[in-house]
Design a protein around this motif. Structure first.
Motif, mmCIF file in Angstrom:
data_model
loop_
_atom_site.group_PDB
_atom_site.id
_atom_site.type_symbol
_atom_site.label_atom_id
_atom_site.label_comp_id
_atom_site.label_asym_id
_atom_site.label_seq_id
_atom_site.Cartn_x
_atom_site.Cartn_y
_atom_site.Cartn_z
ATOM 1 N N VAL A 189 -6.848 -2.316 -4.577
ATOM 2 C CA VAL A 189 -7.519 -2.226 -3.474
ATOM 3 C C VAL A 189 -7.215 -1.184 -2.599
ATOM 4 O O VAL A 189 -8.301 -0.456 -2.165
ATOM 5 N N ALA A 190 -5.915 -0.456 -2.236
ATOM 6 C CA ALA A 190 -5.732 0.515 -1.139
ATOM 7 C C ALA A 190 -6.415 1.759 -1.806
ATOM 8 O O ALA A 190 -6.852 2.489 -0.759
ATOM 9 N N SER A 245 -3.762 -6.032 -7.076
ATOM 10 C CA SER A 245 -3.366 -5.652 -5.783
ATOM 11 C C SER A 245 -3.517 -4.085 -5.627
ATOM 12 O O SER A 245 -3.899 -3.350 -4.711
ATOM 13 N N SER A 283 -7.526 -8.367 1.062
ATOM 14 C CA SER A 283 -6.761 -9.409 0.389
ATOM 15 C C SER A 283 -6.909 -10.666 1.034
ATOM 16 O O SER A 283 -7.079 -11.678 0.270
ATOM 17 N N SER A 319 0.986 -0.917 -0.058
ATOM 18 C CA SER A 319 0.084 -0.200 -0.064
ATOM 19 C C SER A 319 0.916 1.323 0.183
ATOM 20 O O SER A 319 0.658 2.171 -0.535
ATOM 21 N N ARG A 360 -7.326 2.281 5.420
ATOM 22 C CA ARG A 360 -6.706 1.820 4.439
ATOM 23 C C ARG A 360 -5.883 0.529 4.637
ATOM 24 O O ARG A 360 -5.807 -0.427 4.077
ATOM 25 N N SER A 411 -7.200 -3.137 3.559
ATOM 26 C CA SER A 411 -6.546 -3.586 2.549
ATOM 27 C C SER A 411 -6.057 -5.141 2.982
ATOM 28 O O SER A 411 -6.312 -6.060 2.194
#
Length: 439
Positions: free
Chosen positions: A371-372, A368, A388, A155, A380, A384
């Motif tokens: 997501v963040a 990936s 995941s 992230s 966050r 996240s």
């Protein structure tokens, strides 16, 4: 207490590496730590996955036929994905109370210990049904540890990526998957090719698990060196990458967590459809040898590596949402014909793998990065992690078991339908979450 004291000593050593003057944080440096950590985790993952096909059905379930033994082995394989969200819950509390360095140290030692302990697994011939119980316990330990191994560096990398290069930096954490598969497949192929079947099942298969432990130690220090450094700690705090309480995060961000978990469903389902499932099918139902097919997997993983890099370039040019959507549609087309190639001989199986890994790289490379950016800053880090965990659980945890079960009962086309369902889930999630539209 001993683990916490050990963690403190390791943190002190890690901080000492940063005591030589002003040290700026650069995305490239974060990327190195991310790649090392992810390669180690995926190596652990693939070592266990390959053993689930080639070893455990014969030493843990020798009283069953090979297919039934493999299905039970895949059922145990799924336990780690079920345990992973619980690991996140436990280690987020450790993070809040003792710090990120302590959390990461304990989690990676648990992961390494659970993995290397598999190397000493007694078989059914020695302890009977207790062998399966021990394997279940170690697999749950791996899952809990993987939940705790979330360090926020991915992230942090995405947030600090230069403008116009976010797609490029989003793909970097995903490089660990093909790298881990290449090393794990290469080790097993070497032992299979150079040992008799008896020696391989007796002791040869155990060595890759020792290597996994050594890689975990290297990855621990590389990641700890970063997360405990003062400049990284400041950056984590400035970006609000701190653990929030799980109940609060789920209450305020629950919808985003669910949508985020379904967004990469196509790539996560395909992930096991071109790594674990085909190996089981080839071993069980074709005349192709396992060592040769592992070499095909290495070639496919190399193609996947190139495709992941390409996904970063494409995402920066056309947008992450477009890359995810187009690749999901392409995987849907692939699901309609590709699984049947596994029954058409060596050339067909190789085509299934190469095409599959190319599509996997394009989709997985941006999974990936989706997501963040969708979470509020205060949620966050924790959001996240949970996203995941759920994405792996829904998309990958049961994929080998379900695909093999469907294929043996209804034919390979049924495994393709399972993959198609993942594509539909991704397309629905992309349509629901407009936050993914930003480049």
């Amino acid at each position: 207490m001993t683990q916490i004291l050990s963690s403190t000593a390791l943190e002190r050593d890690a901080r000492a590496l940063h005591a030589h003057g002003d040290h700026k944080v650069h995305p490239g440096e974060i990327a190195i730590g991310v790649i090392i950590g992810r390669t180690s985790e995926f190596f652990d993952f693939f070592v266990y996955a390959i053993a689930s096909v080639l070893v455990f059905p014969q030493i843990v379930f020798p009283y069953l036929d090979r297919l039934s033994g493999t299905l039970w082995s895949f059922a145990i394989f799924a336990l780690a994905f079920i345990a992973r969200p619980f690991g996140s819950l436990i280690f987020m509390a450790v993070d809040r109370n003792y710090g990120r360095g302590t959390k990461l140290t304990i989690a990676l030692f648990l992961l390494g210990t659970s993995t290397v302990a598999v190397a000493f697994l007694p078989g059914y011939a020695q302890v009977g049904g207790l062998s399966a119980a021990i394997l279940c316990l170690l697999r749950i330990g791996q899952g809990v540890a993987l939940g705790g191994a979330w360090d926020g560096l991915a992230s942090l990398l995405a947030i600090n990526a230069p403008e116009g290069r976010r797609g490029w930096y989003a793909m970097i954490p995903q490089l660990g998957a093909p790298l881990g598969l290449i090393v794990a497949s290469g080790l097993f192929a070497f032992f299979l090719a150079n040992l008799s079947a008896a020696d391989f099942l007796d002791w040869g298969w155990r060595y890759p698990f020792f290597v996994a432990f050594a890689l975990n130690v290297v990855a621990l220090f590389a990641r700890l060196r970063m997360v405990v450094a003062p400049e990284y700690d400041t950056l984590f705090r400035n970006q609000e990458l701190q653990p929030s309480r799980a109940i609060t995060t789920i209450r305020t961000e629950g919808w985003k967590i669910v949508v985020g978990a379904f967004a990469p469903l196509a790539s996560f389902a395909l992930f096991h459809m071109v790594t674990v499932f085909p190996l089981s099918w080839v071993v069980l139902f074709t005349t192709e040898t396992a060592p040769r097919f592992l070499l095909v997997e290495i070639a496919g993983a190399t193609v996947g590596l190139i495709a992941i890099v390409s996904s970063g370039l494409l995402a920066d040019r056309y947008g992450r949402r477009s890359v995810l959507g187009v690749s999901a549609a392409a995987i849907a087309v692939y699901s309609g014909f590709a699984p049947q190639l596994l029954d058409t001989g060596e050339v067909g199986a190789a085509a299934f793998m190469i095409i599959g890994f190319a599509l996997l790289g394009l989709s997985f490379g941006q999974s990936s990065g989706a997501v963040a950016s969708s979470f509020s800053t205060e949620s966050r880090y924790t959001g996240s992690a949970f996203t995941s965990d759920l994405a792996w659980l829904f998309g990958a945890g049961f994929a080998p078991l379900v695909a093999l079960l469907l294929a043996t009962k209804l034919g390979l086309i049924a495994a393709g339908l399972y993959l198609l369902s993942g594509c539909i889930g991704t397309l629905i999630a992309l349509a629901a979450n407009k936050n993914l539209a930003g480049r």
